[in-house]
Design an enzyme around this catalytic site. Structure first.
Site, PDB file in Angstrom:
ATOM      1  N   ILE A  91       0.841  -1.214   0.000  1.00  0.00           N
ATOM      2  CA  ILE A  91       0.000   0.000   0.000  1.00  0.00           C
ATOM      3  C   ILE A  91       0.875   1.263   0.000  1.00  0.00           C
ATOM      4  O   ILE A  91       0.348   2.366   0.033  1.00  0.00           O
ATOM      5  CB  ILE A  91      -0.975  -0.020   1.196  1.00  0.00           C
ATOM      6  CG1 ILE A  91      -0.250  -0.088   2.533  1.00  0.00           C
ATOM      7  CG2 ILE A  91      -1.978  -1.160   1.041  1.00  0.00           C
ATOM      8  CD1 ILE A  91      -1.191  -0.016   3.740  1.00  0.00           C
ATOM      9  N   HIS A 107      -4.276  -4.288  -2.899  1.00  0.00           N
ATOM     10  CA  HIS A 107      -4.678  -4.125  -1.488  1.00  0.00           C
ATOM     11  C   HIS A 107      -4.887  -2.668  -1.110  1.00  0.00           C
ATOM     12  O   HIS A 107      -4.956  -2.323   0.080  1.00  0.00           O
ATOM     13  CB  HIS A 107      -3.620  -4.753  -0.556  1.00  0.00           C
ATOM     14  CG  HIS A 107      -3.557  -6.226  -0.650  1.00  0.00           C
ATOM     15  ND1 HIS A 107      -2.499  -6.963  -0.160  1.00  0.00           N
ATOM     16  CD2 HIS A 107      -4.401  -7.137  -1.205  1.00  0.00           C
ATOM     17  CE1 HIS A 107      -2.711  -8.257  -0.398  1.00  0.00           C
ATOM     18  NE2 HIS A 107      -3.849  -8.389  -1.027  1.00  0.00           N
ATOM     19  N   CYS A 118     -20.112   8.386   0.831  1.00  0.00           N
ATOM     20  CA  CYS A 118     -20.349   8.659  -0.598  1.00  0.00           C
ATOM     21  C   CYS A 118     -19.463   7.806  -1.505  1.00  0.00           C
ATOM     22  O   CYS A 118     -19.544   7.935  -2.736  1.00  0.00           O
ATOM     23  CB  CYS A 118     -20.122  10.146  -0.879  1.00  0.00           C
ATOM     24  SG  CYS A 118     -18.387  10.638  -0.809  1.00  0.00           S
ATOM     25  N   THR A 174       7.539 -11.622  -1.603  1.00  0.00           N
ATOM     26  CA  THR A 174       6.294 -11.974  -0.943  1.00  0.00           C
ATOM     27  C   THR A 174       6.373 -13.386  -0.370  1.00  0.00           C
ATOM     28  O   THR A 174       7.004 -14.262  -0.958  1.00  0.00           O
ATOM     29  CB  THR A 174       5.081 -11.823  -1.894  1.00  0.00           C
ATOM     30  OG1 THR A 174       3.878 -12.095  -1.173  1.00  0.00           O
ATOM     31  CG2 THR A 174       5.185 -12.743  -3.097  1.00  0.00           C
ATOM     32  N   SER A 175       5.729 -13.594   0.772  1.00  0.00           N
ATOM     33  CA  SER A 175       5.832 -14.877   1.486  1.00  0.00           C
ATOM     34  C   SER A 175       4.888 -15.931   0.917  1.00  0.00           C
ATOM     35  O   SER A 175       4.954 -17.091   1.311  1.00  0.00           O
ATOM     36  CB  SER A 175       5.496 -14.654   2.965  1.00  0.00           C
ATOM     37  OG  SER A 175       4.183 -14.103   3.077  1.00  0.00           O
ATOM     38  N   LEU A 200      13.949 -13.194  -0.588  1.00  0.00           N
ATOM     39  CA  LEU A 200      15.108 -13.294   0.316  1.00  0.00           C
ATOM     40  C   LEU A 200      15.397 -14.755   0.658  1.00  0.00           C
ATOM     41  O   LEU A 200      16.548 -15.188   0.676  1.00  0.00           O
ATOM     42  CB  LEU A 200      14.821 -12.507   1.602  1.00  0.00           C
ATOM     43  CG  LEU A 200      15.981 -12.318   2.584  1.00  0.00           C
ATOM     44  CD1 LEU A 200      17.085 -11.476   1.934  1.00  0.00           C
ATOM     45  CD2 LEU A 200      15.489 -11.647   3.866  1.00  0.00           C
ATOM     46  N   VAL A 201      14.332 -15.507   0.937  1.00  0.00           N
ATOM     47  CA  VAL A 201      14.420 -16.925   1.305  1.00  0.00           C
ATOM     48  C   VAL A 201      13.297 -17.671   0.600  1.00  0.00           C
ATOM     49  O   VAL A 201      12.344 -17.037   0.118  1.00  0.00           O
ATOM     50  CB  VAL A 201      14.259 -17.089   2.841  1.00  0.00           C
ATOM     51  CG1 VAL A 201      15.437 -16.465   3.586  1.00  0.00           C
ATOM     52  CG2 VAL A 201      12.931 -16.504   3.316  1.00  0.00           C
ATOM     53  N   ALA A 217      16.164  -8.228  -2.779  1.00  0.00           N
ATOM     54  CA  ALA A 217      15.540  -7.686  -3.996  1.00  0.00           C
ATOM     55  C   ALA A 217      16.404  -6.586  -4.607  1.00  0.00           C
ATOM     56  O   ALA A 217      16.499  -6.464  -5.829  1.00  0.00           O
ATOM     57  CB  ALA A 217      14.155  -7.139  -3.649  1.00  0.00           C
TER      58      ALA A 217
HETATM   59  N1  APR Z   1      14.457  -8.769  -0.544  1.00  0.00           N
HETATM   60  C1  APR Z   1      13.637  -9.767  -1.004  1.00  0.00           C
HETATM   61  N2  APR Z   1      12.688 -10.375  -0.220  1.00  0.00           N
HETATM   62  C2  APR Z   1      12.605  -9.970   1.067  1.00  0.00           C
HETATM   63  C3  APR Z   1      13.440  -8.959   1.618  1.00  0.00           C
HETATM   64  C4  APR Z   1      14.397  -8.350   0.736  1.00  0.00           C
HETATM   65  N3  APR Z   1      15.229  -7.390   1.155  1.00  0.00           N
HETATM   66  N4  APR Z   1      13.111  -8.794   2.946  1.00  0.00           N
HETATM   67  C5  APR Z   1      12.108  -9.679   3.202  1.00  0.00           C
HETATM   68  N5  APR Z   1      11.820 -10.393   2.088  1.00  0.00           N
HETATM   69  C6  APR Z   1      10.809 -11.447   1.923  1.00  0.00           C
HETATM   70  C7  APR Z   1      10.573 -12.279   3.176  1.00  0.00           C
HETATM   71  O1  APR Z   1      11.456 -13.373   3.216  1.00  0.00           O
HETATM   72  C8  APR Z   1       9.120 -12.728   2.991  1.00  0.00           C
HETATM   73  O2  APR Z   1       9.051 -13.942   2.250  1.00  0.00           O
HETATM   74  O3  APR Z   1       9.582 -10.802   1.660  1.00  0.00           O
HETATM   75  C9  APR Z   1       8.500 -11.596   2.150  1.00  0.00           C
HETATM   76  C10 APR Z   1       7.556 -10.678   2.936  1.00  0.00           C
HETATM   77  O4  APR Z   1       6.468 -11.459   3.347  1.00  0.00           O
HETATM   78  P1  APR Z   1       5.275 -10.828   4.228  1.00  0.00           P
HETATM   79  O5  APR Z   1       5.845 -10.070   5.336  1.00  0.00           O
HETATM   80  O6  APR Z   1       4.342 -11.951   4.517  1.00  0.00           O
HETATM   81  O7  APR Z   1       4.602  -9.775   3.239  1.00  0.00           O
HETATM   82  P2  APR Z   1       3.632 -10.033   1.988  1.00  0.00           P
HETATM   83  O8  APR Z   1       3.905 -11.343   1.346  1.00  0.00           O
HETATM   84  O9  APR Z   1       3.686  -8.832   1.128  1.00  0.00           O
HETATM   85  O10 APR Z   1       2.193 -10.095   2.742  1.00  0.00           O
HETATM   86  C11 APR Z   1       1.058 -10.268   1.935  1.00  0.00           C
HETATM   87  O11 APR Z   1      -0.375  -9.977   3.820  1.00  0.00           O
HETATM   88  O12 APR Z   1      -0.375  -8.883   5.743  1.00  0.00           O
HETATM   89  C12 APR Z   1      -1.007  -8.944   4.545  1.00  0.00           C
HETATM   90  O13 APR Z   1      -2.098  -7.335   3.226  1.00  0.00           O
HETATM   91  C13 APR Z   1      -0.866  -7.655   3.768  1.00  0.00           C
HETATM   92  O14 APR Z   1      -0.145  -7.310   1.506  1.00  0.00           O
HETATM   93  C14 APR Z   1       0.112  -8.024   2.682  1.00  0.00           C
HETATM   94  C15 APR Z   1      -0.111  -9.516   2.502  1.00  0.00           C
END
Ligand code: APR
Length: 237
Positions: A91, A107, A118, A174-175, A200-201, A217
Protein backbone atom coordinates in the site's frame (compact mmCIF):
# COMPACT_ATOMS: atom_id res chain seq x y z
CA UNK A 1 10.99 -8.29 -27.28
CA UNK A 2 8.26 -10.95 -27.37
CA UNK A 3 5.98 -11.40 -24.47
CA UNK A 4 4.14 -9.74 -21.64
CA UNK A 5 5.36 -9.84 -18.09
CA UNK A 6 3.27 -9.68 -14.93
CA UNK A 7 5.32 -8.86 -11.83
CA UNK A 8 3.78 -9.43 -8.39
CA UNK A 9 5.44 -7.55 -5.53
CA UNK A 10 5.08 -7.83 -1.77
CA UNK A 11 6.47 -6.20 1.35
CA UNK A 12 9.93 -7.65 0.70
CA UNK A 13 10.55 -5.25 -2.21
CA UNK A 14 10.14 -2.28 0.14
CA UNK A 15 12.10 -3.78 3.05
CA UNK A 16 15.41 -2.22 1.94
CA UNK A 17 13.68 1.19 1.86
CA UNK A 18 12.94 0.79 5.57
CA UNK A 19 9.25 -0.19 5.25
CA UNK A 20 8.65 -3.10 7.68
CA UNK A 21 7.34 -6.35 6.21
CA UNK A 22 4.50 -8.23 7.87
CA UNK A 23 5.73 -11.65 8.81
CA UNK A 24 9.49 -11.28 9.22
CA UNK A 25 11.01 -11.21 12.71
CA UNK A 26 10.42 -7.51 13.22
CA UNK A 27 7.31 -7.53 11.04
CA UNK A 28 4.28 -5.33 11.51
CA UNK A 29 2.17 -8.14 12.77
CA UNK A 30 4.65 -8.62 15.65
CA UNK A 31 3.35 -5.55 17.45
CA UNK A 32 -0.27 -5.81 16.38
CA UNK A 33 -2.91 -8.48 16.17
CA UNK A 34 -4.15 -8.41 12.60
CA UNK A 35 -7.71 -8.59 13.87
CA UNK A 36 -7.20 -5.42 15.89
CA UNK A 37 -6.11 -3.19 13.03
CA UNK A 38 -6.80 -4.71 9.60
CA UNK A 39 -10.40 -6.00 9.56
CA UNK A 40 -13.77 -4.24 9.06
CA UNK A 41 -14.76 -5.57 12.47
CA UNK A 42 -11.75 -3.86 14.07
CA UNK A 43 -12.83 -0.59 12.47
CA UNK A 44 -16.38 -0.97 13.79
CA UNK A 45 -15.06 -1.75 17.28
CA UNK A 46 -12.40 0.98 17.49
CA UNK A 47 -11.87 3.25 14.46
CA UNK A 48 -9.33 5.28 16.47
CA UNK A 49 -7.08 2.25 17.00
CA UNK A 50 -7.19 1.45 13.29
CA UNK A 51 -6.53 5.06 12.29
CA UNK A 52 -3.60 5.28 14.72
CA UNK A 53 -2.03 2.24 12.99
CA UNK A 54 -2.46 3.56 9.44
CA UNK A 55 -1.75 7.22 10.30
CA UNK A 56 1.65 6.13 11.70
CA UNK A 57 2.40 4.12 8.55
CA UNK A 58 1.32 7.02 6.31
CA UNK A 59 3.58 9.46 8.20
CA UNK A 60 6.48 6.97 7.99
CA UNK A 61 6.13 6.92 4.19
CA UNK A 62 7.43 10.47 4.15
CA UNK A 63 10.78 9.27 5.49
CA UNK A 64 11.47 6.47 2.98
CA UNK A 65 12.55 6.36 -0.66
CA UNK A 66 12.27 3.81 -3.47
CA UNK A 67 15.24 1.42 -3.65
CA UNK A 68 17.21 -0.19 -6.48
CA UNK A 69 14.54 -2.86 -7.00
CA UNK A 70 11.75 -0.29 -7.51
CA UNK A 71 13.98 1.73 -9.85
CA UNK A 72 14.91 -1.36 -11.87
CA UNK A 73 11.23 -2.17 -12.51
CA UNK A 74 10.61 1.43 -13.60
CA UNK A 75 13.55 1.11 -16.00
CA UNK A 76 12.09 -2.13 -17.39
CA UNK A 77 8.76 -0.38 -17.94
CA UNK A 78 10.52 2.31 -19.98
CA UNK A 79 11.52 -0.47 -22.42
CA UNK A 80 8.51 -2.73 -22.29
CA UNK A 81 5.75 -0.17 -21.91
CA UNK A 82 2.33 -1.91 -21.74
CA UNK A 83 4.03 -5.31 -21.91
CA UNK A 84 4.92 -4.94 -18.23
CA UNK A 85 2.31 -4.85 -15.47
CA UNK A 86 3.23 -4.54 -11.79
CA UNK A 87 0.60 -5.95 -9.43
CA UNK A 88 1.51 -4.98 -5.89
CA UNK A 89 0.18 -6.11 -2.54
CA UNK A 90 1.93 -3.09 -1.03
CA UNK A 91 0.00 0.00 0.00
CA UNK A 92 3.09 2.25 -0.16
CA UNK A 93 3.68 4.46 -3.23
CA UNK A 94 7.33 3.52 -3.85
CA UNK A 95 6.71 1.97 -7.29
CA UNK A 96 5.16 5.20 -8.53
CA UNK A 97 7.83 7.34 -6.86
CA UNK A 98 10.42 5.28 -8.75
CA UNK A 99 8.59 6.06 -12.02
CA UNK A 100 6.42 2.99 -12.63
CA UNK A 101 3.06 3.83 -14.21
CA UNK A 102 1.49 0.45 -14.91
CA UNK A 103 0.83 -0.48 -11.29
CA UNK A 104 -2.24 -2.14 -9.75
CA UNK A 105 -2.55 -1.81 -5.95
CA UNK A 106 -4.65 -4.87 -5.27
CA UNK A 107 -4.68 -4.13 -1.49
CA UNK A 108 -5.26 -0.39 -1.84
CA UNK A 109 -3.09 2.66 -1.12
CA UNK A 110 -2.03 4.28 2.14
CA UNK A 111 -2.05 7.76 0.55
CA UNK A 112 -5.72 7.50 -0.41
CA UNK A 113 -8.87 7.88 1.70
CA UNK A 114 -12.20 6.23 0.95
CA UNK A 115 -15.48 7.73 2.16
CA UNK A 116 -17.86 5.16 3.63
CA UNK A 117 -20.79 7.54 3.04
CA UNK A 118 -20.35 8.66 -0.60
CA UNK A 119 -17.66 6.09 -1.66
CA UNK A 120 -15.53 8.95 -2.94
CA UNK A 121 -11.76 8.38 -3.10
CA UNK A 122 -9.27 11.14 -2.33
CA UNK A 123 -5.49 11.56 -2.34
CA UNK A 124 -4.62 11.78 1.37
CA UNK A 125 -1.25 12.45 3.00
CA UNK A 126 -2.44 13.65 6.43
CA UNK A 127 -4.05 11.79 9.35
CA UNK A 128 -7.55 10.33 9.44
CA UNK A 129 -7.59 9.79 13.20
CA UNK A 130 -9.15 13.21 13.80
CA UNK A 131 -12.08 12.18 11.57
CA UNK A 132 -11.81 15.04 9.04
CA UNK A 133 -14.89 15.80 6.87
CA UNK A 134 -15.05 14.10 3.47
CA UNK A 135 -14.10 16.58 0.68
CA UNK A 136 -17.06 15.21 -1.31
CA UNK A 137 -19.99 14.87 1.09
CA UNK A 138 -18.65 16.48 4.29
CA UNK A 139 -19.50 13.41 6.38
CA UNK A 140 -16.72 12.31 8.77
CA UNK A 141 -16.70 8.82 7.29
CA UNK A 142 -13.23 8.63 5.76
CA UNK A 143 -11.34 5.33 6.15
CA UNK A 144 -7.90 4.31 4.81
CA UNK A 145 -8.34 3.10 1.20
CA UNK A 146 -6.76 -0.25 2.01
CA UNK A 147 -8.23 -3.74 1.60
CA UNK A 148 -8.70 -5.35 5.00
CA UNK A 149 -8.77 -9.06 5.73
CA UNK A 150 -12.15 -10.42 4.67
CA UNK A 151 -12.57 -7.73 1.98
CA UNK A 152 -12.21 -8.33 -1.78
CA UNK A 153 -8.96 -7.12 -3.35
CA UNK A 154 -9.16 -4.47 -6.08
CA UNK A 155 -9.09 -5.01 -9.86
CA UNK A 156 -9.13 -8.80 -9.69
CA UNK A 157 -10.69 -9.12 -13.19
CA UNK A 158 -7.93 -7.02 -14.75
CA UNK A 159 -5.28 -9.02 -12.88
CA UNK A 160 -6.66 -12.39 -13.99
CA UNK A 161 -6.89 -11.16 -17.60
CA UNK A 162 -3.24 -10.06 -17.44
CA UNK A 163 -2.18 -13.44 -16.01
CA UNK A 164 -4.05 -15.20 -18.83
CA UNK A 165 -2.14 -13.08 -21.36
CA UNK A 166 1.29 -13.31 -19.70
CA UNK A 167 4.38 -14.97 -21.16
CA UNK A 168 6.16 -14.64 -17.84
CA UNK A 169 5.13 -14.22 -14.19
CA UNK A 170 7.69 -12.94 -11.70
CA UNK A 171 7.10 -12.72 -7.94
CA UNK A 172 9.27 -10.39 -5.82
CA UNK A 173 9.43 -10.16 -2.02
CA UNK A 174 6.29 -11.97 -0.94
CA UNK A 175 5.83 -14.88 1.49
CA UNK A 176 3.04 -16.46 -0.54
CA UNK A 177 1.01 -16.65 2.68
CA UNK A 178 -2.00 -14.58 1.61
CA UNK A 179 -4.58 -15.43 -1.08
CA UNK A 180 -5.62 -14.55 -3.72
CA UNK A 181 -2.11 -13.22 -4.53
CA UNK A 182 -0.51 -16.47 -3.38
CA UNK A 183 -2.51 -18.31 -6.06
CA UNK A 184 -1.37 -16.17 -9.01
CA UNK A 185 1.63 -18.41 -9.77
CA UNK A 186 -0.60 -21.47 -10.21
CA UNK A 187 -2.97 -19.49 -12.44
CA UNK A 188 -0.10 -18.10 -14.52
CA UNK A 189 1.28 -21.60 -15.00
CA UNK A 190 -2.11 -22.95 -16.00
CA UNK A 191 -2.20 -20.22 -18.67
CA UNK A 192 1.24 -21.40 -19.89
CA UNK A 193 3.42 -18.61 -18.51
CA UNK A 194 7.02 -19.15 -17.39
CA UNK A 195 7.55 -18.36 -13.71
CA UNK A 196 10.34 -16.92 -11.54
CA UNK A 197 10.50 -16.18 -7.81
CA UNK A 198 12.88 -13.50 -6.47
CA UNK A 199 12.77 -13.58 -2.67
CA UNK A 200 15.11 -13.29 0.32
CA UNK A 201 14.42 -16.92 1.31
CA UNK A 202 12.25 -19.74 -0.06
CA UNK A 203 8.57 -18.87 0.45
CA UNK A 204 5.37 -20.88 0.82
CA UNK A 205 5.00 -20.52 -2.96
CA UNK A 206 8.51 -21.60 -4.03
CA UNK A 207 7.48 -25.15 -5.07
CA UNK A 208 5.15 -23.67 -7.72
CA UNK A 209 7.83 -21.67 -9.51
CA UNK A 210 9.82 -23.05 -12.47
CA UNK A 211 12.78 -21.00 -11.24
CA UNK A 212 13.72 -19.27 -8.01
CA UNK A 213 16.56 -17.02 -6.94
CA UNK A 214 17.00 -16.13 -3.30
CA UNK A 215 18.64 -13.00 -1.98
CA UNK A 216 17.92 -9.30 -1.51
CA UNK A 217 15.54 -7.69 -4.00
CA UNK A 218 17.89 -4.70 -4.24
CA UNK A 219 20.44 -7.00 -5.93
CA UNK A 220 18.26 -9.67 -7.58
CA UNK A 221 15.83 -7.35 -9.38
CA UNK A 222 18.36 -5.03 -11.10
CA UNK A 223 20.34 -8.14 -12.19
CA UNK A 224 17.22 -9.78 -13.63
CA UNK A 225 16.17 -6.56 -15.40
CA UNK A 226 19.66 -6.23 -16.92
CA UNK A 227 19.32 -9.78 -18.31
CA UNK A 228 15.93 -9.03 -19.86
CA UNK A 229 17.16 -5.75 -21.37
CA UNK A 230 20.26 -7.54 -22.70
CA UNK A 231 17.84 -9.77 -24.61
CA UNK A 232 18.80 -12.87 -22.66
CA UNK A 233 15.15 -13.92 -22.60
CA UNK A 234 12.47 -13.06 -20.13
CA UNK A 235 13.42 -15.70 -17.61
CA UNK A 236 16.75 -17.56 -17.46
CA UNK A 237 17.98 -19.98 -14.74
N1 APR B 1 14.46 -8.77 -0.54
C1 APR B 1 13.64 -9.77 -1.00
N2 APR B 1 12.69 -10.37 -0.22
C2 APR B 1 12.60 -9.97 1.07
C3 APR B 1 13.44 -8.96 1.62
C4 APR B 1 14.40 -8.35 0.74
N3 APR B 1 15.23 -7.39 1.15
N4 APR B 1 13.11 -8.79 2.95
C5 APR B 1 12.11 -9.68 3.20
N5 APR B 1 11.82 -10.39 2.09
C6 APR B 1 10.81 -11.45 1.92
C7 APR B 1 10.57 -12.28 3.18
O1 APR B 1 11.46 -13.37 3.22
C8 APR B 1 9.12 -12.73 2.99
O2 APR B 1 9.05 -13.94 2.25
O3 APR B 1 9.58 -10.80 1.66
C9 APR B 1 8.50 -11.60 2.15
C10 APR B 1 7.56 -10.68 2.94
O4 APR B 1 6.47 -11.46 3.35
P1 APR B 1 5.27 -10.83 4.23
O5 APR B 1 5.85 -10.07 5.34
O6 APR B 1 4.34 -11.95 4.52
O7 APR B 1 4.60 -9.77 3.24
P2 APR B 1 3.63 -10.03 1.99
O8 APR B 1 3.91 -11.34 1.35
O9 APR B 1 3.69 -8.83 1.13
O10 APR B 1 2.19 -10.10 2.74
C11 APR B 1 1.06 -10.27 1.94
O11 APR B 1 -0.38 -9.98 3.82
O12 APR B 1 -0.37 -8.88 5.74
C12 APR B 1 -1.01 -8.94 4.54
O13 APR B 1 -2.10 -7.33 3.23
C13 APR B 1 -0.87 -7.65 3.77
O14 APR B 1 -0.14 -7.31 1.51
C14 APR B 1 0.11 -8.02 2.68
C15 APR B 1 -0.11 -9.52 2.50
Amino acid sequence: MAGRIVVLTGAGISAESGVPTFRDADGLWEGHRVEDVATPEAYETSPSTVHRFYDARRQALGAVEPNAAHHALARLEEHLGDDLLVVTQNIDDLHERAGSRHVIHMHGELRKALCRACEGRFEWTGDLGDFPPCPGCQHSELRPDVVWFGEIPYEMDTIIEALADATAFVSIGTSGAVYPAAGFVQQARRFGADTLELNLVPSDGTPWFARARHGRAGELVPAWVDEVLAGRGLLTS
